[in-house]
Design a protein around this motif. Sequence first.
Motif, mmCIF file in Angstrom:
data_model
loop_
_atom_site.group_PDB
_atom_site.id
_atom_site.type_symbol
_atom_site.label_atom_id
_atom_site.label_comp_id
_atom_site.label_asym_id
_atom_site.label_seq_id
_atom_site.Cartn_x
_atom_site.Cartn_y
_atom_site.Cartn_z
ATOM 1 N N VAL A 1 0.127 4.206 2.768
ATOM 2 C CA VAL A 1 1.032 4.098 1.619
ATOM 3 C C VAL A 1 1.609 2.695 1.546
ATOM 4 O O VAL A 1 1.860 2.149 0.484
ATOM 5 C CB VAL A 1 2.174 5.136 1.743
ATOM 6 C CG1 VAL A 1 3.238 4.909 0.702
ATOM 7 C CG2 VAL A 1 1.612 6.535 1.658
ATOM 8 N N GLU B 1 0.070 7.017 -2.914
ATOM 9 C CA GLU B 1 1.071 8.016 -2.583
ATOM 10 C C GLU B 1 0.793 9.322 -3.322
ATOM 11 O O GLU B 1 0.867 10.414 -2.743
ATOM 12 C CB GLU B 1 2.440 7.464 -2.990
ATOM 13 C CG GLU B 1 3.572 8.014 -2.215
ATOM 14 C CD GLU B 1 4.860 7.243 -2.492
ATOM 15 O OE1 GLU B 1 4.864 5.997 -2.415
ATOM 16 O OE2 GLU B 1 5.855 7.908 -2.804
ATOM 17 N N THR C 1 3.983 6.770 5.274
ATOM 18 C CA THR C 1 2.931 7.773 5.101
ATOM 19 C C THR C 1 3.308 9.069 5.804
ATOM 20 O O THR C 1 3.098 10.165 5.264
ATOM 21 C CB THR C 1 1.593 7.249 5.661
ATOM 22 O OG1 THR C 1 1.358 5.963 5.102
ATOM 23 C CG2 THR C 1 0.445 8.167 5.318
ATOM 24 N N LEU D 1 5.182 11.721 4.025
ATOM 25 C CA LEU D 1 4.496 12.573 3.052
ATOM 26 C C LEU D 1 3.711 13.691 3.726
ATOM 27 O O LEU D 1 3.152 14.551 3.058
ATOM 28 C CB LEU D 1 3.483 11.744 2.254
ATOM 29 C CG LEU D 1 3.972 10.550 1.468
ATOM 30 C CD1 LEU D 1 2.793 9.867 0.813
ATOM 31 C CD2 LEU D 1 4.969 11.005 0.411
#
Lengths: 151, 867
Positions: free
Chosen positions: B601, B611, B630, B633
């Motif tokens: 990301v 993303e 990252t 997420l």
Amino acid sequence: MDIMDEIRDLSRKYPDRRGALLPALYVVQKEAGWLSQEALDTVSRALNLPQATVKGVATFYAMYKHRPMGRHLIQLCTNVACMIMGAERLVDLISGRYGLEPGGTTDDGRFSLVIMECIGACDRAPAMLVDTDFHADLTADNIFEILEKYE
Amino acid sequence: MIKVTIDGRDVELEHPVTVLEAARKAGIEIPTLCYFEGLSPFGGCRLCLVEVEKLPKLQTSCTLMTADGMVVRTETEQIRAARRSMLEFLLINHPLDCPYCDKAGECELQDLVARYGPEAGRFAEGKRRHPESFDDPIIVRNMERCVLCTRCIRMCSELQASYSISVTGRGSHSFVEPFSGGRYDCEYCGNCLTVCPVGAIMSRLHRHSYRPWFVEKETETVCGFCGVGCSMVLQMRENSIIRAIPRRGVGFNEGLLCARGRFGYEYVEGGEELTTPLMRVDGELRQVSWEEALSFTARRLGEIRDEFGGGAVGAVASGRCTNEDNYMLQKLMRFVIGSNNIDSAARNYYAPAQIYLERIFGQGITANLIPGIANSDGVFVAGGDPTAINPILGLKIRAVWRSGGRVVVLGVPGGLKRFVPYELIPVPYSEEIVLSAIVGRLLERKPPGGANAALEAKLRDLRIPSDDELGSTGVSPEDVARVSEDLSSMSTPVVVIGPDMVQRRRASKSLFLLGAIAYLTNARIFLLADRPNYQGLLDMGCLPELLPGGRPVELEMFRHKAEEALGMKVPEQRGLNLFEMIDGAESGRLKALYVMGENPVFNLPDGVRVEKALGSLDLLVVQDVHLTETARLADVVLPATAWPEKEGTYTNLERRLQRVRKARRGKMASYGREDWRILADIAGRLGMTKTYQRVEDVWEEVMHVSALHTGLGYEEMDGGRALWPYYGEPLRGMEGDFTVEGLDGLPEVPAPERPYLMIERPLYHSGTFSRRSKALLAIQPGPYLKMNPELARRHGLTGGDKARISNGRGVLELEVRLDDDMPDNQVHVANTFEGFAAMRLAGFGTDPVTGALYMDDNTVRVEKVLR
Ligand code: SF4
Ligand code: SF4
Ligand code: SF4
Ligand code: FES
């Protein structure tokens, strides 16, 4: 001519850029009478020499000044020959008249006084430099005549 | 042959060396203070005095050359008295604040006085006063302690070639200072700290926190920041790193480190490391047990594999993980899950460039030795500043200049500015035209020798620009002539290729042209690597098309060999590369992604798109040390160990295999697990029967599977002797099979109205780890927007202003930093600071020939932020 160009021109007379460093320092010192950090940086950029190298060289030699100086720089010798011939008395006289101690600058910024170790004029002692002018055979009588010429 | 007698011992010398060196060779120790191996002799401290027959006075052995028949004595009463006097002189000014000085215990002055005296000094004068300077965030300066040996200055100018400090003043009033008199604002390599014999310049990082004799354990390891792979020693106390130091004789970096290597280790003790696995529950990441996280991950991976096939799963390997870690990820993907979808951020430039160059010249073309650069008489650099990307390699280029060689840089010379005779800065994206012109000139000078027929055939088709056509590049025909003249005058040249020559359209052509220059001048090629193990990613098979050993997966012969070696199956088709995986995630074709030690990301362009793509996956697993952009997420986050807790190997950009060793153990160690262990655990849950006790077991399997690494065990690697070519077989028969895009044409040079956003690669930071290092942050706390004063003026900006850069992909607000050396119409931002992902703003595509990332549509609007 812009000072950077002046230095670059000067450097062409030397085999390498380092060789031009001392004269280049004179060039910038001429502008303000002393070498500020900015002045050293100008030399560094003009000659593409490291800043630290420039500073190292500039602080090694007594003829480069690292704080503001008066408009005129009196460099008076008090080494053996000059001392015998009364140089120290001259120092006192200068101090008395201008309120100027060795190493100092007058309040009005007119003169700075630096005591020198021999300017190679022992045969005509006592001697001094005012800016780049040479004056010898100084006496209590003639010294102010000379100095008063410098505004 | 020179024969000398030292302390009654006969010493024979092939070459004239100094008396000091001759004595050391004969095992006779002469005390020194200003001498330092590798630096030029100075002869200032006069502690190395010796008696030489027929010479009336004592001589400094560090400067006196041996002559045939010389008879030398190194310890007599006269010499001892002289040394005592020298020390007495040094102690006139030295403060003798040893109880308070961090150097005590490893101070050369202290040791010498202990050995020679004097017990008391006879000087009654007051000592020189010089308050300790804390102006700098990293280096404390105590000039009362300085003995003016100038070792630091010689280090800084001769080896580091940074010229940042000098002796200021004269005589007994002199001291060492950077230009500012305060902060160093230098390259912060800290190499001056290594050589200072006393406590005059010291690191602030561990100030007053230890005494040298507190060091409980030393671990020899390899730096985890870049592809040079410098050796260093981690000194530990109570499982905490006291300091990272280089050591002469250990590793090829010969006692040098750069700022990142020396001061950047701190990130591991920042307290922000993940302590437990995390899992997304009701949309939020919650702490869970290892068992829960691992069984969930394995179950979901298995379900997705069973439902959609292995091809629905992908993985991102890591240039900062070891070979063993990456091998295991590759094994999990290919052999257990049955997917060739594995790639890494090496995709950005290193992997495609390496593979492409190997296609031109054969495997191992860039496997050249870094120290050897210093012996060459000329260097051509294109595509990035080696002194920032791979600092210690950069020093070797400076060394070429110091020994009279020529350094030519295409682009902004950055840290090589002082070392280039002229600048050669083409308009952005016109480099290809300039390189074609250079190749044209080289061809005119000397027809090629016929060794590489494929390359020469392509050279015949190359469109050489006319002088007029050079016009758009901003580089004159005279400049081109000068470069080619310089290049042809080099007899042992080196071509250094950096990322910026790859991350552009038609990367194949730029690489081909650089390869051609190397070919025509008979140069060695170096490919810069901004991660410690990019090369290892390739060699371990972390590419969609390559198996371990760099064997193409699509060639049946190789596939079968690997399958046989492991007794497991591999899919036949090459997999998806990093960008295809992003596409796949976007389109729903890819369901699961396993990300190890990477932060896509943040590190990939067009972050918003990345993303979103990652967000739409059914399963995102992130295995890392910290909760990265990252990881935030992810569905599962698995804490991994950081570099000082790793055991394994890295392959540096020379293809030298070196061991990374675990320094931290026990209670202070983080809660993470070794990457390869986590992966092996998951693979086991998915049906892999093989188990591994130790990291050696993993490497043994690598030796078995990879034809390249046959017989290359850990013992060989100790001391960094595992050099290319390894005992195994390099891949042959692929060379010559390559295509070049746009060989017979010349590109249109774009002239956008808005400035380009280019990614700066700063010396002090390299990404997700460096931004957590307090020391590196103290040197450079944040990003800035670099531009030249003219561009700034056009936008009503000046240095220190806050500016906003924006385009359709995002907005960043940054402080403006003016830089006279920046070319026009571009702004530079480092992509290394949290919250300042500059890459996000760049568009991207993949090069059809090499598969490299190219930045595209990367112009930005620049405006002043009014306060
Ligand atoms: S840290 Fe490195 S660059 Fe800075 S003064 Fe010391 S040797 Fe020179
Ligand atoms: S600071 Fe240290 S290395 Fe530098 S001159 Fe002084 S004593 Fe020598
Ligand atoms: S050059 Fe690279 S490997 Fe060496 S110390 Fe610096 S970052 Fe580490
Ligand atoms: S070591 Fe020889 S003079 Fe200092």
